[in-house]
Enzyme design. Structure first.
Site, mmCIF file in Angstrom:
data_model
loop_
_atom_site.group_PDB
_atom_site.id
_atom_site.type_symbol
_atom_site.label_atom_id
_atom_site.label_comp_id
_atom_site.label_asym_id
_atom_site.label_seq_id
_atom_site.Cartn_x
_atom_site.Cartn_y
_atom_site.Cartn_z
ATOM 1 N N GLY A 87 0.813 -1.213 0.000
ATOM 2 C CA GLY A 87 0.000 0.000 0.000
ATOM 3 C C GLY A 87 0.846 1.261 0.000
ATOM 4 O O GLY A 87 0.527 2.247 -0.669
ATOM 5 N N CYS A 88 1.938 1.228 0.751
ATOM 6 C CA CYS A 88 2.819 2.398 0.830
ATOM 7 C C CYS A 88 3.526 2.641 -0.501
ATOM 8 O O CYS A 88 3.748 3.796 -0.884
ATOM 9 C CB CYS A 88 3.826 2.218 1.969
ATOM 10 S SG CYS A 88 3.014 2.103 3.581
ATOM 11 N N THR A 89 3.851 1.579 -1.209
ATOM 12 C CA THR A 89 4.474 1.721 -2.525
ATOM 13 C C THR A 89 3.490 2.360 -3.505
ATOM 14 O O THR A 89 3.854 3.286 -4.237
ATOM 15 C CB THR A 89 4.963 0.353 -3.048
ATOM 16 O OG1 THR A 89 5.917 -0.172 -2.120
ATOM 17 C CG2 THR A 89 5.608 0.482 -4.418
ATOM 18 N N ALA A 143 3.166 6.115 -2.459
ATOM 19 C CA ALA A 143 4.381 6.901 -2.742
ATOM 20 C C ALA A 143 4.603 7.052 -4.247
ATOM 21 O O ALA A 143 4.984 8.127 -4.715
ATOM 22 C CB ALA A 143 5.594 6.254 -2.077
#
Length: 160
Positions: A45-47, A50
């Site tokens: 999710g963070c990838t 970002a």
């Protein structure tokens, strides 16, 4: 995790990036600052989040906004994450979670039945500095879906 914080003065901070260079909120000279807190470098999710911010940097710049991502981890984890995912967005290391705590986005979480303390996925849109150099939180996004979130932040900046 946190309550709506719109209208509150944004806490000042100074953190390092993937190269060890220090960045502070006071250094930002643009009319708008977007700060997105994300749980952990190089997770699915963070990838997505970002990369979306990184891919939209030009649009944010044209609207007069600086974009900053903040999570735990170190300068080294940020460097690895940026290289692996071809990220251009500024990511800062909050190794002791002091900035996440100041923004009230650090606390109890649950994942796959496990309880732990961590950073929640939340974003803050800060307005131009006041006469004291402080920035107010104009919009607080406490419910963030990584794939569609950047579009709603861009819209909020456009609407001013």
């Amino acid at each position: 995790m946190s309550n709506n914080q719109e209208g509150r003065i944004a806490p000042e901070f100074a953190l390092t990036d993937k190269t060890g260079a220090r960045y502070s909120l006071a250094q930002c000279t643009t009319p708008w600052v977007v700060i997105f807190f994300y749980p952990k470098d190089d997770t699915p999710g963070c990838t997505i989040e970002a990369k979306s911010f990184s891919d939209s940097l030009e649009a944010f710049t044209q609207l007069g906004a600086t974009v900053i991502g903040i999570s735990g981890g170190t300068d080294a984890t940020k460097a690895k994450f940026c290289k692996k995912s071809s990220l251009d967005v500024l990511l800062l290391s909050d190794t002791d979670f002091s900035v996440a705590k100041a923004y009230q986005v650090f606390g109890p979480k649950k994942f796959m039945g496990r309880s732990y303390d961590g950073i929640s996925r939340e974003t803050f849109l800060l307005g131009a500095p006041n006469k004291n150099g402080e920035r107010a939180i104009v919009k607080h996004f406490s419910k963030v879906t990584p794939g569609s979130h950047v579009a709603e932040v861009l819209e909020a900046v456009r609407e001013g």
